[in-house]
Scaffold this motif. Structure first.
Motif, PDB file in Angstrom:
ATOM      1  N   VAL A 109      70.420   1.486  34.915  1.00  0.00           N
ATOM      2  CA  VAL A 109      69.901   0.983  36.191  1.00  0.00           C
ATOM      3  C   VAL A 109      68.843   1.935  36.752  1.00  0.00           C
ATOM      4  CG1 VAL A 109      70.509   0.517  38.601  1.00  0.00           C
ATOM      5  CG2 VAL A 109      71.957  -0.364  36.770  1.00  0.00           C
ATOM      6  N   GLU A 110      69.100   3.240  36.655  1.00  0.00           N
ATOM      7  CA  GLU A 110      68.124   4.213  37.185  1.00  0.00           C
ATOM      8  C   GLU A 110      66.814   4.158  36.416  1.00  0.00           C
ATOM      9  OE1 GLU A 110      68.227   5.889  40.035  1.00  0.00           O
ATOM     10  OE2 GLU A 110      70.086   4.802  40.353  1.00  0.00           O
ATOM     11  N   THR A 111      66.878   3.765  35.156  1.00  0.00           N
ATOM     12  CA  THR A 111      65.649   3.623  34.373  1.00  0.00           C
ATOM     13  C   THR A 111      64.831   2.462  34.920  1.00  0.00           C
ATOM     14  OG1 THR A 111      66.790   4.495  32.434  1.00  0.00           O
ATOM     15  CG2 THR A 111      64.727   3.317  32.041  1.00  0.00           C
ATOM     16  N   VAL A 112      65.493   1.371  35.285  1.00  0.00           N
ATOM     17  CA  VAL A 112      64.794   0.235  35.897  1.00  0.00           C
ATOM     18  C   VAL A 112      64.105   0.697  37.176  1.00  0.00           C
ATOM     19  CG1 VAL A 112      65.025  -2.057  36.947  1.00  0.00           C
ATOM     20  CG2 VAL A 112      66.391  -1.462  34.923  1.00  0.00           C
ATOM     21  N   ARG A 113      64.833   1.433  37.998  1.00  0.00           N
ATOM     22  CA  ARG A 113      64.249   1.918  39.259  1.00  0.00           C
ATOM     23  C   ARG A 113      63.076   2.857  39.004  1.00  0.00           C
ATOM     24  NH1 ARG A 113      70.138   2.382  41.350  1.00  0.00           N
ATOM     25  NH2 ARG A 113      70.318   0.404  42.428  1.00  0.00           N
ATOM     26  N   TYR A 114      63.208   3.706  37.976  1.00  0.00           N
ATOM     27  CA  TYR A 114      62.120   4.623  37.616  1.00  0.00           C
ATOM     28  C   TYR A 114      60.891   3.823  37.180  1.00  0.00           C
ATOM     29  CZ  TYR A 114      59.678   8.388  35.159  1.00  0.00           C
ATOM     30  OH  TYR A 114      58.747   9.287  34.724  1.00  0.00           O
ATOM     31  N   TYR A 115      61.089   2.804  36.343  1.00  0.00           N
ATOM     32  CA  TYR A 115      59.980   1.954  35.924  1.00  0.00           C
ATOM     33  C   TYR A 115      59.323   1.283  37.126  1.00  0.00           C
ATOM     34  CZ  TYR A 115      61.548   2.217  31.010  1.00  0.00           C
ATOM     35  OH  TYR A 115      61.893   2.623  29.759  1.00  0.00           O
ATOM     36  N   GLN A 116      60.119   0.914  38.116  1.00  0.00           N
ATOM     37  CA  GLN A 116      59.562   0.290  39.312  1.00  0.00           C
ATOM     38  C   GLN A 116      58.712   1.294  40.093  1.00  0.00           C
ATOM     39  OE1 GLN A 116      63.215  -1.154  41.052  1.00  0.00           O
ATOM     40  NE2 GLN A 116      62.927  -3.189  40.179  1.00  0.00           N
ATOM     41  N   ARG A 117      59.206   2.532  40.208  1.00  0.00           N
ATOM     42  CA  ARG A 117      58.419   3.549  40.919  1.00  0.00           C
ATOM     43  C   ARG A 117      57.088   3.814  40.220  1.00  0.00           C
ATOM     44  NH1 ARG A 117      63.523   5.813  41.448  1.00  0.00           N
ATOM     45  NH2 ARG A 117      63.180   7.338  39.794  1.00  0.00           N
ATOM     46  N   LEU A 118      57.097   3.749  38.894  1.00  0.00           N
ATOM     47  CA  LEU A 118      55.855   3.941  38.134  1.00  0.00           C
ATOM     48  C   LEU A 118      55.002   2.676  38.096  1.00  0.00           C
ATOM     49  CD1 LEU A 118      57.120   5.970  35.041  1.00  0.00           C
ATOM     50  CD2 LEU A 118      55.863   6.823  37.016  1.00  0.00           C
ATOM     51  N   ARG A 119      55.548   1.599  38.633  1.00  0.00           N
ATOM     52  CA  ARG A 119      54.902   0.285  38.650  1.00  0.00           C
ATOM     53  C   ARG A 119      54.704  -0.284  37.246  1.00  0.00           C
ATOM     54  NH1 ARG A 119      52.491   2.769  43.226  1.00  0.00           N
ATOM     55  NH2 ARG A 119      52.924   1.577  45.092  1.00  0.00           N
ATOM     56  N   LEU A 120      55.635   0.070  36.333  1.00  0.00           N
ATOM     57  CA  LEU A 120      55.620  -0.526  35.004  1.00  0.00           C
ATOM     58  C   LEU A 120      56.250  -1.907  35.025  1.00  0.00           C
ATOM     59  CD1 LEU A 120      56.629   2.547  32.816  1.00  0.00           C
ATOM     60  CD2 LEU A 120      54.366   1.533  33.070  1.00  0.00           C
ATOM     61  N   VAL A 121      57.188  -2.107  35.951  1.00  0.00           N
ATOM     62  CA  VAL A 121      57.789  -3.426  36.158  1.00  0.00           C
ATOM     63  C   VAL A 121      57.805  -3.692  37.661  1.00  0.00           C
ATOM     64  CG1 VAL A 121      59.222  -3.396  34.068  1.00  0.00           C
ATOM     65  CG2 VAL A 121      60.146  -2.522  36.188  1.00  0.00           C
ATOM     66  N   PRO A 122      57.619  -4.944  38.046  1.00  0.00           N
ATOM     67  CA  PRO A 122      57.584  -5.263  39.478  1.00  0.00           C
ATOM     68  C   PRO A 122      58.975  -5.217  40.114  1.00  0.00           C
ATOM     69  CG  PRO A 122      57.355  -7.257  38.185  1.00  0.00           C
ATOM     70  CD  PRO A 122      57.361  -6.118  37.207  1.00  0.00           C
ATOM     71  N   GLU A 123      58.991  -4.905  41.380  1.00  0.00           N
ATOM     72  CA  GLU A 123      60.234  -4.914  42.144  1.00  0.00           C
ATOM     73  C   GLU A 123      60.227  -6.175  43.008  1.00  0.00           C
ATOM     74  OE1 GLU A 123      62.674  -2.002  45.204  1.00  0.00           O
ATOM     75  OE2 GLU A 123      60.704  -1.438  44.492  1.00  0.00           O
ATOM     76  N   PRO A 124      61.182  -7.077  42.782  1.00  0.00           N
ATOM     77  CA  PRO A 124      61.187  -8.310  43.570  1.00  0.00           C
ATOM     78  C   PRO A 124      61.545  -8.032  45.030  1.00  0.00           C
ATOM     79  CG  PRO A 124      63.129  -8.218  42.183  1.00  0.00           C
ATOM     80  CD  PRO A 124      62.291  -7.029  41.838  1.00  0.00           C
ATOM     81  N   PRO A 125      61.118  -8.904  45.918  1.00  0.00           N
ATOM     82  CA  PRO A 125      61.468  -8.704  47.333  1.00  0.00           C
ATOM     83  C   PRO A 125      62.971  -8.859  47.543  1.00  0.00           C
ATOM     84  CG  PRO A 125      60.392 -10.826  47.018  1.00  0.00           C
ATOM     85  CD  PRO A 125      60.344 -10.118  45.695  1.00  0.00           C
ATOM     86  N   ARG A 126      63.470  -8.135  48.532  1.00  0.00           N
ATOM     87  CA  ARG A 126      64.892  -8.241  48.871  1.00  0.00           C
ATOM     88  C   ARG A 126      65.010  -9.246  50.013  1.00  0.00           C
ATOM     89  NH1 ARG A 126      69.083  -4.431  48.422  1.00  0.00           N
ATOM     90  NH2 ARG A 126      67.561  -2.786  48.079  1.00  0.00           N
ATOM     91  N   PRO A 127      65.786 -10.316  49.806  1.00  0.00           N
ATOM     92  CA  PRO A 127      65.984 -11.265  50.902  1.00  0.00           C
ATOM     93  C   PRO A 127      66.759 -10.590  52.037  1.00  0.00           C
ATOM     94  CG  PRO A 127      67.182 -11.969  48.925  1.00  0.00           C
ATOM     95  CD  PRO A 127      66.496 -10.690  48.608  1.00  0.00           C
ATOM     96  N   LEU A 128      66.556 -11.044  53.223  1.00  0.00           N
ATOM     97  CA  LEU A 128      67.218 -10.467  54.387  1.00  0.00           C
ATOM     98  C   LEU A 128      68.730 -10.439  54.163  1.00  0.00           C
ATOM     99  CD1 LEU A 128      66.683  -9.313  57.176  1.00  0.00           C
ATOM    100  CD2 LEU A 128      66.995 -11.605  58.108  1.00  0.00           C
ATOM    101  N   GLY A 129      69.287  -9.234  54.117  1.00  0.00           N
ATOM    102  CA  GLY A 129      70.724  -9.068  53.923  1.00  0.00           C
ATOM    103  C   GLY A 129      71.213  -9.441  52.532  1.00  0.00           C
ATOM    104  N   GLY A 130      70.297  -9.542  51.580  1.00  0.00           N
ATOM    105  CA  GLY A 130      70.694  -9.986  50.249  1.00  0.00           C
ATOM    106  C   GLY A 130      70.393  -8.975  49.161  1.00  0.00           C
TER     107      GLY A 130
END
Length: 131
Positions: free
Chosen positions: A18-39
């Motif tokens: 999971v932390e690798t996914v987050r790391y890829y998101q910080r590097l903008r290698l993969v997009p981070e989808p929007p978080r729905p309100l409270g979701g």
């Protein structure tokens, strides 16, 4: 009908942490989808492939940060800047190869000294380390 992935399911499907996914998101290698309100963020069905290919995007010894930098150049269509980064990486690789060749010669010499050594109490490797 398949449901979108949570980050945990995405990581498991891509074979990464999971932390690798987050790391890829910080590097903008993969997009981070929007978080729905409270979701919870939901990732598309294509994301495991995208994340899995991100871990394979380390060709020619580039770090993930360097890959991210190179991918930003893609958006600007800057082959000259990309070439300069690749040339710099090649120079680093060549320097490392020379360093490794020297280390190999030195270690091979020490091994030969060990093979020729008749006194088990005087090890050439230990003597070199101690000097």
């Amino acid at each position: 009908m398949p449901r979108p992935y949570t980050i945990a399911r995405l990581a498991a499907a891509a074979g990464i942490h999971v932390e690798t996914v987050r790391y890829y998101q910080r590097l903008r290698l993969v997009p981070e989808p929007p978080r729905p309100l409270g979701g919870i963020r939901r990732y598309s069905e294509a994301m495991p492939t995208d994340c899995g290919s991100s871990s394979a995007r380390r060709p020619w010894g580039f770090t993930l940060a360097e890959v991210a930098s190179l991918l930003t150049l893609q958006k600007r269509r800057s082959c000259h800047a990309t070439r300069e980064l690749a040339a710099a990486k090649l120079r680093l690789i060549d320097a490392r190869i020379q360093e490794l060749r020297g280390l190999r010669r030195e270690l091979a010499g020490l091994i030969a000294d060990c093979d020729a050594n008749t006194q088990d109490t005087k090890c050439p490797v230990i003597q070199r380390l101690a000097s």
